[in-house]
Design a protein around this motif. Structure first.
Motif, PDB file in Angstrom:
ATOM      1  N   ARG A  38       0.827  -1.206   0.000  1.00 12.36           N
ATOM      2  CA  ARG A  38       0.000   0.000   0.000  1.00 12.36           C
ATOM      3  C   ARG A  38       0.866   1.262   0.000  1.00 12.36           C
ATOM      4  NH1 ARG A  38      -4.901   0.419   3.947  1.00 12.36           N
ATOM      5  NH2 ARG A  38      -5.882  -0.740   2.281  1.00 12.36           N
ATOM      6  N   THR A  41       0.455   3.863  -3.036  1.00 13.13           N
ATOM      7  CA  THR A  41       0.066   5.236  -2.725  1.00 13.13           C
ATOM      8  C   THR A  41       1.097   6.226  -3.253  1.00 13.13           C
ATOM      9  OG1 THR A  41      -1.069   4.433  -0.746  1.00 13.13           O
ATOM     10  CG2 THR A  41      -0.630   6.788  -0.871  1.00 13.13           C
ATOM     11  N   GLN A  78      -4.989  15.524  -5.201  1.00  8.29           N
ATOM     12  CA  GLN A  78      -5.151  14.161  -4.709  1.00  8.29           C
ATOM     13  C   GLN A  78      -6.602  13.900  -4.337  1.00  8.29           C
ATOM     14  OE1 GLN A  78      -2.426  14.298  -1.514  1.00  8.29           O
ATOM     15  NE2 GLN A  78      -0.638  14.207  -2.827  1.00  8.29           N
ATOM     16  N   THR A  79      -7.052  12.692  -4.583  1.00  7.56           N
ATOM     17  CA  THR A  79      -8.414  12.317  -4.220  1.00  7.56           C
ATOM     18  C   THR A  79      -8.487  12.081  -2.715  1.00  7.56           C
ATOM     19  OG1 THR A  79      -8.034   9.948  -4.501  1.00  7.56           O
ATOM     20  CG2 THR A  79      -8.748  11.192  -6.457  1.00  7.56           C
ATOM     21  N   GLU A  80      -9.689  11.981  -2.220  1.00  8.79           N
ATOM     22  CA  GLU A  80      -9.898  11.747  -0.785  1.00  8.79           C
ATOM     23  C   GLU A  80      -9.318  10.402  -0.355  1.00  8.79           C
ATOM     24  OE1 GLU A  80     -13.694  11.151   2.188  1.00  8.79           O
ATOM     25  OE2 GLU A  80     -13.934  12.456   0.447  1.00  8.79           O
ATOM     26  N   ILE A  81      -9.458   9.398  -1.205  1.00 13.72           N
ATOM     27  CA  ILE A  81      -8.926   8.066  -0.887  1.00 13.72           C
ATOM     28  C   ILE A  81      -7.404   8.105  -0.821  1.00 13.72           C
ATOM     29  CG2 ILE A  81      -8.694   5.704  -1.757  1.00 13.72           C
ATOM     30  CD1 ILE A  81     -11.532   6.002  -2.884  1.00 13.72           C
ATOM     31  N   THR A  82      -6.774   8.805  -1.753  1.00 10.26           N
ATOM     32  CA  THR A  82      -5.320   8.918  -1.739  1.00 10.26           C
ATOM     33  C   THR A  82      -4.849   9.636  -0.484  1.00 10.26           C
ATOM     34  OG1 THR A  82      -5.314   8.983  -4.154  1.00 10.26           O
ATOM     35  CG2 THR A  82      -3.310   9.689  -3.041  1.00 10.26           C
ATOM     36  N   GLN A  83      -5.546  10.673  -0.076  1.00 14.20           N
ATOM     37  CA  GLN A  83      -5.174  11.397   1.141  1.00 14.20           C
ATOM     38  C   GLN A  83      -5.302  10.506   2.373  1.00 14.20           C
ATOM     39  OE1 GLN A  83      -7.713  14.822   0.957  1.00 14.20           O
ATOM     40  NE2 GLN A  83      -6.295  15.973  -0.330  1.00 14.20           N
ATOM     41  N   LYS A  84      -6.371   9.695   2.419  1.00  9.78           N
ATOM     42  CA  LYS A  84      -6.533   8.760   3.540  1.00  9.78           C
ATOM     43  C   LYS A  84      -5.405   7.732   3.549  1.00  9.78           C
ATOM     44  CE  LYS A  84     -11.445   8.667   4.584  1.00  9.78           C
ATOM     45  NZ  LYS A  84     -12.663   7.849   4.550  1.00  9.78           N
ATOM     46  N   ASN A  85      -5.053   7.231   2.372  1.00 12.37           N
ATOM     47  CA  ASN A  85      -3.975   6.242   2.291  1.00 12.37           C
ATOM     48  C   ASN A  85      -2.635   6.832   2.702  1.00 12.37           C
ATOM     49  OD1 ASN A  85      -5.499   4.024   1.581  1.00 12.37           O
ATOM     50  ND2 ASN A  85      -5.273   4.361  -0.608  1.00 12.37           N
ATOM     51  N   GLU A 135      -2.185   9.184   4.886  1.00 11.50           N
ATOM     52  CA  GLU A 135      -2.222   9.272   6.351  1.00 11.50           C
ATOM     53  C   GLU A 135      -2.018   7.885   6.986  1.00 11.50           C
ATOM     54  OE1 GLU A 135      -4.000   9.096  10.122  1.00 11.50           O
ATOM     55  OE2 GLU A 135      -5.617   9.254   8.670  1.00 11.50           O
ATOM     56  N   LYS A 136      -2.628   6.854   6.398  1.00 12.48           N
ATOM     57  CA  LYS A 136      -2.497   5.501   6.939  1.00 12.48           C
ATOM     58  C   LYS A 136      -1.068   4.980   6.850  1.00 12.48           C
ATOM     59  CE  LYS A 136      -7.129   3.686   6.094  1.00 12.48           C
ATOM     60  NZ  LYS A 136      -7.897   2.710   5.312  1.00 12.48           N
TER      61      LYS A 136
END
Length: 185
Positions: free
Chosen positions: A126, A130, A144-151, A153-154
């Protein structure tokens, strides 16, 4: 009793065969940090691997003996488990492994396949995916998309120097893609 709650997957094996299979998978996971197997096997091995790393975080004699009972080659892997992996996951409260579904390994049986990996390690899929997404977005001058931003951070939350390591990976991916003259989609 039909329809009752199942405590674990039996994997069409006897108890001793299933235990040997799971010990073998977890031993390979600690050695290689990522393994490719079927999805049900990966989910069951994930449970045992999480318990093994929790034992390593305790770092006492009882935990070492229990870990020796799980690993097939404890003399080779105990130093890694109680050294490198213990330090890596010391601050993480749980979730040391990740199961990623993949295409079937065997084109004939079409069984569900997966990759079981240790997170925050050198083979963290991941983290690499990412970084590739961010490199692609920067090359195309997109946000960046919201999913990319969450990834992002993860994958950077529990990593030491997470943001710096992530930026280094993005730079490395961009350099690879620029050398090939193509954009990764």
């Amino acid at each position: 009793m039909a329809g009752g709650a199942i405590k674990y997957r039996h994997l069409s094996r006897t108890s001793s065969h299933r235990q040997a299979l799971l010990r073998n998978l977890v031993t390979s996971l600690v050695r290689e940090e990522a393994i490719h197997t079927t999805w049900p096997k990966a989910k069951e091995a994930q449970r045992l691997a999480e318990k093994l790393i929790t034992l390593a975080k305790r770092n006492n004699e009882t935990a070492r003996r229990k870990a020796q009972g799980i690993l097939y080659t404890p003399q080779d892997l105990l130093p890694k488990l109680f050294g490198e992996l213990r330090e890596r996951y010391q601050e993480r409260p749980g979730g040391y492994t990740r199961v990623l579904r993949t295409e079937p390994k065997d084109k004939y049986s079409q069984g569900e396949s997966a990759i079981l990996e240790l997170v925050d390690g050198p083979k963290d899929m991941r983290f690499a995916l990412t970084a590739a997404a961010v490199a692609r977005d920067r090359k195309l001058n997109r946000g960046q998309t919201e999913i990319t931003q969450k990834n992002i951070e993860k994958v950077t939350r529990f990593r030491p120097d997470g943001k710096l390591a992530f930026e280094n990976m993005v730079t490395k991916v961009r350099a690879l893609n620029l050398g090939n003259g193509r954009i990764v989609d």
